[in-house]
Design a protein around this motif. Sequence first.
Motif, PDB file in Angstrom:
ATOM      1  N   PHE A 160       0.832  -1.202   0.000  1.00  0.00           N
ATOM      2  CA  PHE A 160       0.000   0.000   0.000  1.00  0.00           C
ATOM      3  C   PHE A 160       0.872   1.259   0.000  1.00  0.00           C
ATOM      4  O   PHE A 160       0.630   2.197  -0.772  1.00  0.00           O
ATOM      5  N   GLY A 161       1.894   1.280   0.860  1.00  0.00           N
ATOM      6  CA  GLY A 161       2.788   2.442   0.912  1.00  0.00           C
ATOM      7  C   GLY A 161       3.522   2.660  -0.389  1.00  0.00           C
ATOM      8  O   GLY A 161       3.758   3.798  -0.810  1.00  0.00           O
ATOM      9  N   LEU A 162       3.889   1.560  -1.042  1.00  0.00           N
ATOM     10  CA  LEU A 162       4.591   1.671  -2.325  1.00  0.00           C
ATOM     11  C   LEU A 162       3.701   2.314  -3.375  1.00  0.00           C
ATOM     12  O   LEU A 162       4.148   3.172  -4.147  1.00  0.00           O
ATOM     13  N   VAL A 330      14.541   9.402  -9.466  1.00  0.00           N
ATOM     14  CA  VAL A 330      15.362   8.922  -8.350  1.00  0.00           C
ATOM     15  C   VAL A 330      14.479   8.595  -7.147  1.00  0.00           C
ATOM     16  O   VAL A 330      14.662   7.567  -6.485  1.00  0.00           O
ATOM     17  N   SER A 331      13.514   9.469  -6.849  1.00  0.00           N
ATOM     18  CA  SER A 331      12.617   9.230  -5.710  1.00  0.00           C
ATOM     19  C   SER A 331      11.863   7.919  -5.881  1.00  0.00           C
ATOM     20  O   SER A 331      11.771   7.111  -4.948  1.00  0.00           O
ATOM     21  N   GLY A 332      11.329   7.696  -7.074  1.00  0.00           N
ATOM     22  CA  GLY A 332      10.579   6.474  -7.314  1.00  0.00           C
ATOM     23  C   GLY A 332      11.424   5.230  -7.164  1.00  0.00           C
ATOM     24  O   GLY A 332      10.999   4.241  -6.555  1.00  0.00           O
ATOM     25  N   LEU A 333      12.637   5.251  -7.690  1.00  0.00           N
ATOM     26  CA  LEU A 333      13.516   4.086  -7.599  1.00  0.00           C
ATOM     27  C   LEU A 333      13.908   3.795  -6.152  1.00  0.00           C
ATOM     28  O   LEU A 333      13.929   2.638  -5.715  1.00  0.00           O
ATOM     29  N   VAL A 334      14.209   4.844  -5.399  1.00  0.00           N
ATOM     30  CA  VAL A 334      14.596   4.662  -3.996  1.00  0.00           C
ATOM     31  C   VAL A 334      13.432   4.101  -3.191  1.00  0.00           C
ATOM     32  O   VAL A 334      13.599   3.175  -2.379  1.00  0.00           O
ATOM     33  N   MET A 335      12.237   4.647  -3.390  1.00  0.00           N
ATOM     34  CA  MET A 335      11.066   4.160  -2.657  1.00  0.00           C
ATOM     35  C   MET A 335      10.741   2.715  -3.014  1.00  0.00           C
ATOM     36  O   MET A 335      10.375   1.915  -2.153  1.00  0.00           O
ATOM     37  N   PHE A 336      10.884   2.385  -4.287  1.00  0.00           N
ATOM     38  CA  PHE A 336      10.617   1.017  -4.719  1.00  0.00           C
ATOM     39  C   PHE A 336      11.582   0.039  -4.054  1.00  0.00           C
ATOM     40  O   PHE A 336      11.182  -1.044  -3.603  1.00  0.00           O
ATOM     41  N   ALA A 337      12.856   0.428  -3.970  1.00  0.00           N
ATOM     42  CA  ALA A 337      13.851  -0.451  -3.343  1.00  0.00           C
ATOM     43  C   ALA A 337      13.679  -0.514  -1.834  1.00  0.00           C
ATOM     44  O   ALA A 337      13.985  -1.535  -1.203  1.00  0.00           O
ATOM     45  N   MET A 338      13.178   0.566  -1.232  1.00  0.00           N
ATOM     46  CA  MET A 338      13.070   0.650   0.220  1.00  0.00           C
ATOM     47  C   MET A 338      11.850  -0.073   0.757  1.00  0.00           C
ATOM     48  O   MET A 338      11.828  -0.478   1.924  1.00  0.00           O
ATOM     49  N   GLY A 389      13.287   9.850   0.058  1.00  0.00           N
ATOM     50  CA  GLY A 389      12.567   8.653  -0.351  1.00  0.00           C
ATOM     51  C   GLY A 389      12.621   7.558   0.692  1.00  0.00           C
ATOM     52  O   GLY A 389      11.593   6.944   1.023  1.00  0.00           O
ATOM     53  N   VAL A 390      13.806   7.310   1.238  1.00  0.00           N
ATOM     54  CA  VAL A 390      13.944   6.291   2.286  1.00  0.00           C
ATOM     55  C   VAL A 390      13.114   6.671   3.500  1.00  0.00           C
ATOM     56  O   VAL A 390      12.384   5.854   4.071  1.00  0.00           O
ATOM     57  N   GLY A 391      13.221   7.927   3.916  1.00  0.00           N
ATOM     58  CA  GLY A 391      12.523   8.373   5.120  1.00  0.00           C
ATOM     59  C   GLY A 391      11.017   8.353   4.976  1.00  0.00           C
ATOM     60  O   GLY A 391      10.301   7.855   5.853  1.00  0.00           O
ATOM     61  N   VAL A 392      10.505   8.899   3.866  1.00  0.00           N
ATOM     62  CA  VAL A 392       9.052   8.959   3.678  1.00  0.00           C
ATOM     63  C   VAL A 392       8.460   7.554   3.578  1.00  0.00           C
ATOM     64  O   VAL A 392       7.408   7.271   4.158  1.00  0.00           O
ATOM     65  N   MET A 393       9.129   6.655   2.855  1.00  0.00           N
ATOM     66  CA  MET A 393       8.613   5.298   2.728  1.00  0.00           C
ATOM     67  C   MET A 393       8.580   4.588   4.077  1.00  0.00           C
ATOM     68  O   MET A 393       7.580   3.956   4.448  1.00  0.00           O
ATOM     69  N   LEU A 394       9.664   4.692   4.843  1.00  0.00           N
ATOM     70  CA  LEU A 394       9.723   4.046   6.158  1.00  0.00           C
ATOM     71  C   LEU A 394       8.671   4.633   7.100  1.00  0.00           C
ATOM     72  O   LEU A 394       7.966   3.896   7.814  1.00  0.00           O
ATOM     73  N   ALA A 395       8.533   5.957   7.096  1.00  0.00           N
ATOM     74  CA  ALA A 395       7.565   6.613   7.974  1.00  0.00           C
ATOM     75  C   ALA A 395       6.135   6.271   7.575  1.00  0.00           C
ATOM     76  O   ALA A 395       5.268   6.081   8.435  1.00  0.00           O
ATOM     77  N   MET A 396       5.863   6.170   6.269  1.00  0.00           N
ATOM     78  CA  MET A 396       4.506   5.889   5.827  1.00  0.00           C
ATOM     79  C   MET A 396       4.088   4.466   6.180  1.00  0.00           C
ATOM     80  O   MET A 396       2.959   4.228   6.627  1.00  0.00           O
ATOM     81  N   ILE A 397       4.996   3.506   5.996  1.00  0.00           N
ATOM     82  CA  ILE A 397       4.687   2.125   6.368  1.00  0.00           C
ATOM     83  C   ILE A 397       4.420   2.034   7.866  1.00  0.00           C
ATOM     84  O   ILE A 397       3.446   1.423   8.320  1.00  0.00           O
ATOM     85  N   ALA A 398       5.289   2.669   8.659  1.00  0.00           N
ATOM     86  CA  ALA A 398       5.156   2.593  10.113  1.00  0.00           C
ATOM     87  C   ALA A 398       3.909   3.316  10.605  1.00  0.00           C
ATOM     88  O   ALA A 398       3.196   2.819  11.491  1.00  0.00           O
ATOM     89  N   SER A 399       3.606   4.495  10.046  1.00  0.00           N
ATOM     90  CA  SER A 399       2.440   5.252  10.516  1.00  0.00           C
ATOM     91  C   SER A 399       1.138   4.557  10.124  1.00  0.00           C
ATOM     92  O   SER A 399       0.174   4.563  10.894  1.00  0.00           O
ATOM     93  N   SER A 400       1.091   3.933   8.950  1.00  0.00           N
ATOM     94  CA  SER A 400      -0.112   3.183   8.553  1.00  0.00           C
ATOM     95  C   SER A 400      -0.297   1.961   9.450  1.00  0.00           C
ATOM     96  O   SER A 400      -1.417   1.634   9.835  1.00  0.00           O
ATOM     97  N   GLN A 401       0.817   1.290   9.789  1.00  0.00           N
ATOM     98  CA  GLN A 401       0.740   0.133  10.670  1.00  0.00           C
ATOM     99  C   GLN A 401       0.312   0.547  12.077  1.00  0.00           C
ATOM    100  O   GLN A 401      -0.491  -0.129  12.723  1.00  0.00           O
ATOM    101  N   LEU A 402       0.832   1.681  12.550  1.00  0.00           N
ATOM    102  CA  LEU A 402       0.460   2.178  13.872  1.00  0.00           C
ATOM    103  C   LEU A 402      -1.028   2.488  13.932  1.00  0.00           C
ATOM    104  O   LEU A 402      -1.708   2.174  14.923  1.00  0.00           O
ATOM    105  N   ALA A 403      -1.570   3.094  12.866  1.00  0.00           N
ATOM    106  CA  ALA A 403      -2.967   3.532  12.872  1.00  0.00           C
ATOM    107  C   ALA A 403      -3.935   2.375  13.054  1.00  0.00           C
ATOM    108  O   ALA A 403      -4.994   2.536  13.664  1.00  0.00           O
ATOM    109  N   VAL A 404      -3.596   1.192  12.533  1.00  0.00           N
ATOM    110  CA  VAL A 404      -4.525   0.053  12.594  1.00  0.00           C
ATOM    111  C   VAL A 404      -4.075  -1.025  13.573  1.00  0.00           C
ATOM    112  O   VAL A 404      -4.725  -2.065  13.684  1.00  0.00           O
TER     113      VAL A 404
END
Length: 535
Positions: A160-162, A330-338, A389-404
């Motif tokens: 979902f975050g991706l 670059v942002s897309g590639l980093v987020m995809f890998a992260m 990219g690394v930070g936003v992806m990590l934060a988005m996965i964690a914040s979505s997981q925290l919410a539910v």
Amino acid sequence: MTAQAPSPPLYVPPPRHLTPTGEIDWPKVFLGFGGMILGQFMAVLDIQIVAASLTQIQAGIGATADEITWVQTSYLLAEVVTIPLAAYLCKMWSTRTVYLWATAAFIVTSIATGLAGSIETMILFRALQGLAAGALIPVGFATAMTVFPPDRRVTANVIFGLVVTLAPTIGPTLGGHLTEALSWRWLFFINIAPGLLVMFLVARYGDFDTGDPSLAKGVDWWGLATMTLFLLSMQYVLEEGSSEGWFEDDLILWLTVAALVSGVVFIWRQLAYSQPIVSLRPFADRNFALGAMMNFVSGAGLFGGTFILPLFLGQVLHYTAAQVGTTMLVSGLVMFAMAPVGGRIVRAVGVRIPLVLGFGLAAYGIGLGARVTADWGFWEFAVLQAFRGVGVMLAMIASSQLAVATLPQNQMKDASGLINLIRNVGGAVGMALLATLMSDQSALHLADMAAAVSMSNPQAQEMLDGLTALMQQRGVADPEGAARKAFGMMMRREATVLGFGDGFFFLAAACAAAGLLGLFANPPRPEPLPVVSRR
């Protein structure tokens, strides 16, 4: 009388994603869920796919500069209305039914938008396309949270975050190259083939639940009306307020009042009515409330970063649409890998550390832009985007997981709509504040530079004399006037660069504040990683 034999118990079929033995039918789940994720990707992609091609669209349909902005605005305005409504519709008609109708509407309106011959027709069909897209965005996440077992929800959050981060990032890239290769109309026709694939997958494999037609009785029409007025007014004010001078414009002022009044009435109605159109019960959960706040900031960081960087590349460095797209890739590639790495980190250590670390990295990366200059090249922007990219992806996965993390199962659909709405509103607020901040700060920096020049600053006078001499060498008729004009353009450019730097700093500060909020999270213990036996 002879006693009748008891009737045999009625056969109750297992939930539709389970086999008769009670196990999850994973092939069916992944194919049905994959179809929903593809549909969600299309809906989010279409927000930004037109960003790099507005000039070509404007020329193609004969629109003015003010009118063409509504190609994006009308889509967003319609989308935010349907996002929170999707959960209620799914509970009433079933997830598969809603998704199939929404996808069919999305395909038809995409074709109609691509065939539009006037700006009025395009805005109408673009708004209808946004209504359909709003139903596609939250449903995939809600399905993942209800169908996937708790130990697999982190994986669903990664996917979902991706989608949420990658789609708006590659939107300008894909749109720019597609317009150059074919035409701007293919920005909309491109939805046909994947849309038909989505309908096939969801129709065949996406039967995960049943609807409750009784919910059609007693629909909260007042709640729906106040929600629509609130969201439309708020979104319009955020989108158009900066360009119209905010409260100096009467329409912006009255729409702000309408948003405040209808927002209060809507919240009261949802808390008081027995069958609310949007359930606000998830906010009673502390982790959901914190997760919602962090998703608001991550939305601002995601959409704000996607907004400010292409703007700088186009306005200051004068990149073409293709060059902007290549740099933003670059942002897309980093987020995809992260994405898979981030999911494994969250599963291993829980959400608190990834929240702080993710927002911290995002703040550092975006903060690098506070010192941006007109001499920056590809690699300076690549480093900024990598950390962001690394930070936003990590934060988005964690914040979505925290919410539910601590929500009961029956609130997942409502929570999904709220999370997606909050993230989109966060993006709208972030972009509106960034546009206002950069405009005001650029004007302030320009005034400071002009004041310094007026006080006969030696360095400024030396530069002006050098420009005058250069103009004389080139045989310009009025060398002194041409030198002053060139000097004024240089000052405006430098003031614009400084304004962008202030915008980057603002985004970085917001991410840093969200990271501090992560310390107050109270999530459950992380799920243990599976142990792989080795022989």
